[in-house]
Design a protein around this motif. Structure first.
Motif, PDB file in Angstrom:
ATOM      1  N   ASP A 123     -24.843   5.663   9.298  1.00 55.99           N
ATOM      2  CA  ASP A 123     -26.075   6.398   9.041  1.00 55.99           C
ATOM      3  C   ASP A 123     -27.031   5.642   8.119  1.00 55.99           C
ATOM      4  OD1 ASP A 123     -24.921   8.392  10.564  1.00 55.99           O
ATOM      5  OD2 ASP A 123     -24.297   9.588   8.831  1.00 55.99           O
ATOM      6  N   GLY A 124     -26.541   4.583   7.477  1.00 54.58           N
ATOM      7  CA  GLY A 124     -27.395   3.805   6.584  1.00 54.58           C
ATOM      8  C   GLY A 124     -27.629   4.465   5.237  1.00 54.58           C
ATOM      9  N   SER A 125     -26.765   5.390   4.839  1.00 49.98           N
ATOM     10  CA  SER A 125     -26.922   6.054   3.540  1.00 49.98           C
ATOM     11  C   SER A 125     -26.748   5.046   2.419  1.00 49.98           C
ATOM     12  CB  SER A 125     -25.895   7.177   3.382  1.00 49.98           C
ATOM     13  OG  SER A 125     -26.059   8.134   4.392  1.00 49.98           O
ATOM     14  N   ARG A 126     -27.602   5.136   1.423  1.00 51.97           N
ATOM     15  CA  ARG A 126     -27.535   4.227   0.277  1.00 51.97           C
ATOM     16  C   ARG A 126     -27.305   4.955  -1.042  1.00 51.97           C
ATOM     17  NH1 ARG A 126     -26.274   0.089   2.644  1.00 51.97           N
ATOM     18  NH2 ARG A 126     -27.781  -1.181   3.702  1.00 51.97           N
ATOM     19  N   PHE A 127     -27.400   6.268  -1.024  1.00 55.26           N
ATOM     20  CA  PHE A 127     -27.282   7.051  -2.252  1.00 55.26           C
ATOM     21  C   PHE A 127     -26.310   8.203  -2.032  1.00 55.26           C
ATOM     22  CE2 PHE A 127     -31.537   5.219  -2.081  1.00 55.26           C
ATOM     23  CZ  PHE A 127     -31.564   4.502  -3.262  1.00 55.26           C
ATOM     24  N   ALA A 128     -25.658   8.642  -3.114  1.00 55.04           N
ATOM     25  CA  ALA A 128     -24.668   9.723  -3.025  1.00 55.04           C
ATOM     26  C   ALA A 128     -25.273  10.995  -2.446  1.00 55.04           C
ATOM     27  CB  ALA A 128     -24.063   9.995  -4.396  1.00 55.04           C
ATOM     28  N   THR A 143     -20.061  -1.487  -3.462  1.00 59.04           N
ATOM     29  CA  THR A 143     -20.457  -1.715  -4.840  1.00 59.04           C
ATOM     30  C   THR A 143     -21.536  -0.692  -5.177  1.00 59.04           C
ATOM     31  OG1 THR A 143     -22.176  -3.331  -4.253  1.00 59.04           O
ATOM     32  CG2 THR A 143     -19.976  -4.201  -4.760  1.00 59.04           C
ATOM     33  N   VAL A 144     -21.682  -0.423  -6.469  1.00 58.63           N
ATOM     34  CA  VAL A 144     -22.677   0.534  -6.935  1.00 58.63           C
ATOM     35  C   VAL A 144     -23.551  -0.176  -7.960  1.00 58.63           C
ATOM     36  CG1 VAL A 144     -23.049   2.734  -8.103  1.00 58.63           C
ATOM     37  CG2 VAL A 144     -21.089   2.465  -6.589  1.00 58.63           C
ATOM     38  N   GLU A 145     -24.870  -0.095  -7.751  1.00 59.34           N
ATOM     39  CA  GLU A 145     -25.819  -0.704  -8.678  1.00 59.34           C
ATOM     40  C   GLU A 145     -26.879   0.325  -9.048  1.00 59.34           C
ATOM     41  OE1 GLU A 145     -27.456  -4.231  -6.908  1.00 59.34           O
ATOM     42  OE2 GLU A 145     -25.475  -4.967  -6.331  1.00 59.34           O
ATOM     43  N   VAL A 146     -27.412   0.195 -10.247  1.00 57.24           N
ATOM     44  CA  VAL A 146     -28.500   1.071 -10.671  1.00 57.24           C
ATOM     45  C   VAL A 146     -29.719   0.742  -9.817  1.00 57.24           C
ATOM     46  CG1 VAL A 146     -30.025   1.674 -12.582  1.00 57.24           C
ATOM     47  CG2 VAL A 146     -27.594   1.281 -13.004  1.00 57.24           C
ATOM     48  N   SER A 147     -30.361   1.777  -9.290  1.00 53.82           N
ATOM     49  CA  SER A 147     -31.534   1.598  -8.434  1.00 53.82           C
ATOM     50  C   SER A 147     -32.719   1.102  -9.269  1.00 53.82           C
ATOM     51  CB  SER A 147     -31.890   2.920  -7.761  1.00 53.82           C
ATOM     52  OG  SER A 147     -33.114   2.817  -7.083  1.00 53.82           O
ATOM     53  N   THR A 187     -30.426   6.731 -10.773  1.00 52.78           N
ATOM     54  CA  THR A 187     -29.843   6.760  -9.431  1.00 52.78           C
ATOM     55  C   THR A 187     -29.064   5.478  -9.177  1.00 52.78           C
ATOM     56  OG1 THR A 187     -31.735   8.055  -8.666  1.00 52.78           O
ATOM     57  CG2 THR A 187     -30.391   7.014  -6.983  1.00 52.78           C
ATOM     58  N   LYS A 188     -27.880   5.654  -8.621  1.00 52.61           N
ATOM     59  CA  LYS A 188     -27.044   4.497  -8.302  1.00 52.61           C
ATOM     60  C   LYS A 188     -27.091   4.253  -6.797  1.00 52.61           C
ATOM     61  CE  LYS A 188     -24.219   5.169 -12.290  1.00 52.61           C
ATOM     62  NZ  LYS A 188     -23.312   6.146 -12.813  1.00 52.61           N
ATOM     63  N   GLU A 189     -27.321   2.996  -6.445  1.00 55.27           N
ATOM     64  CA  GLU A 189     -27.445   2.618  -5.047  1.00 55.27           C
ATOM     65  C   GLU A 189     -26.146   1.981  -4.554  1.00 55.27           C
ATOM     66  OE1 GLU A 189     -30.631   0.066  -2.382  1.00 55.27           O
ATOM     67  OE2 GLU A 189     -31.094   0.531  -4.466  1.00 55.27           O
ATOM     68  N   LEU A 190     -25.706   2.388  -3.367  1.00 54.76           N
ATOM     69  CA  LEU A 190     -24.484   1.844  -2.787  1.00 54.76           C
ATOM     70  C   LEU A 190     -24.802   0.611  -1.950  1.00 54.76           C
ATOM     71  CD1 LEU A 190     -22.950   5.176  -1.511  1.00 54.76           C
ATOM     72  CD2 LEU A 190     -22.385   3.963  -3.599  1.00 54.76           C
TER      73      LEU A 190
END
Length: 149
Positions: free
Chosen positions: A43-48, A76-80, A86-89
């Motif tokens: 689905d291309g989800s990048r956020f929780a 991996t999780v990075e700060v957006s 928001t943390k970006e996957l």
């Protein structure tokens, strides 16, 4: 002619979901982790919050699954950069190996099955399900008003 009851459609949808569940079990991942991977890779989800919307998982369940997948090295999780809260996957090579085996083939199966329908059947399916969804939302409004504070 078969009697047309909602339970017939409901059972049909559940039997389709059981195929997805069998694939998830074959992957060896717990359900929540599989569906997070599915949401990220297919689905291309990048956020929780996107994962919660696409999988109907609670925030707590999705967060735990994400933590486990990060621990495995599959995400991996990075700060957006847009919103520091928001943390970006992000995907990893290890996660991609899993996705190639258990996520991408599902999309291919879906597309193959969909391609076997005629253009008229595809259009009818989408039209009917869109109408049903609208009617269902309308019918649910009183209940939702009752239970929402």
């Amino acid at each position: 002619m078969m009697e047309m009851k909602f339970s017939t459609l409901y059972n049909l949808v559940n039997s389709m979901n059981s195929v997805y569940q069998k694939i998830q079990k074959a992957s060896g991942l717990p359900s929540s982790e599989y569906w997070v991977m599915f949401s990220v890779y297919k689905d291309g989800s990048r956020f929780a919050h996107e994962i919660c919307l696409s999988t109907f998982m609670s925030r707590q369940t999705a967060s735990l699954a994400i933590k486990n997948l990060v621990r495995k090295g599959w995400l991996t999780v990075e700060v957006s950069p847009e919103n520091r809260r928001t943390k970006e996957l992000h995907t990893t090579e290890e996660g991609m190996i899993f996705a190639k085996q258990f996520i991408f083939p599902v999309g291919q199966l879906e597309e193959k099955a969909w391609s076997r329908l005629s253009p008229e059947e595809k259009e009818s399916s989408i039209t009917i399900m869109s109408r049903f969804r609208s009617f269902f939302i309308e019918e649910a409004e009183p209940l939702l008003k009752e239970v929402t504070p």
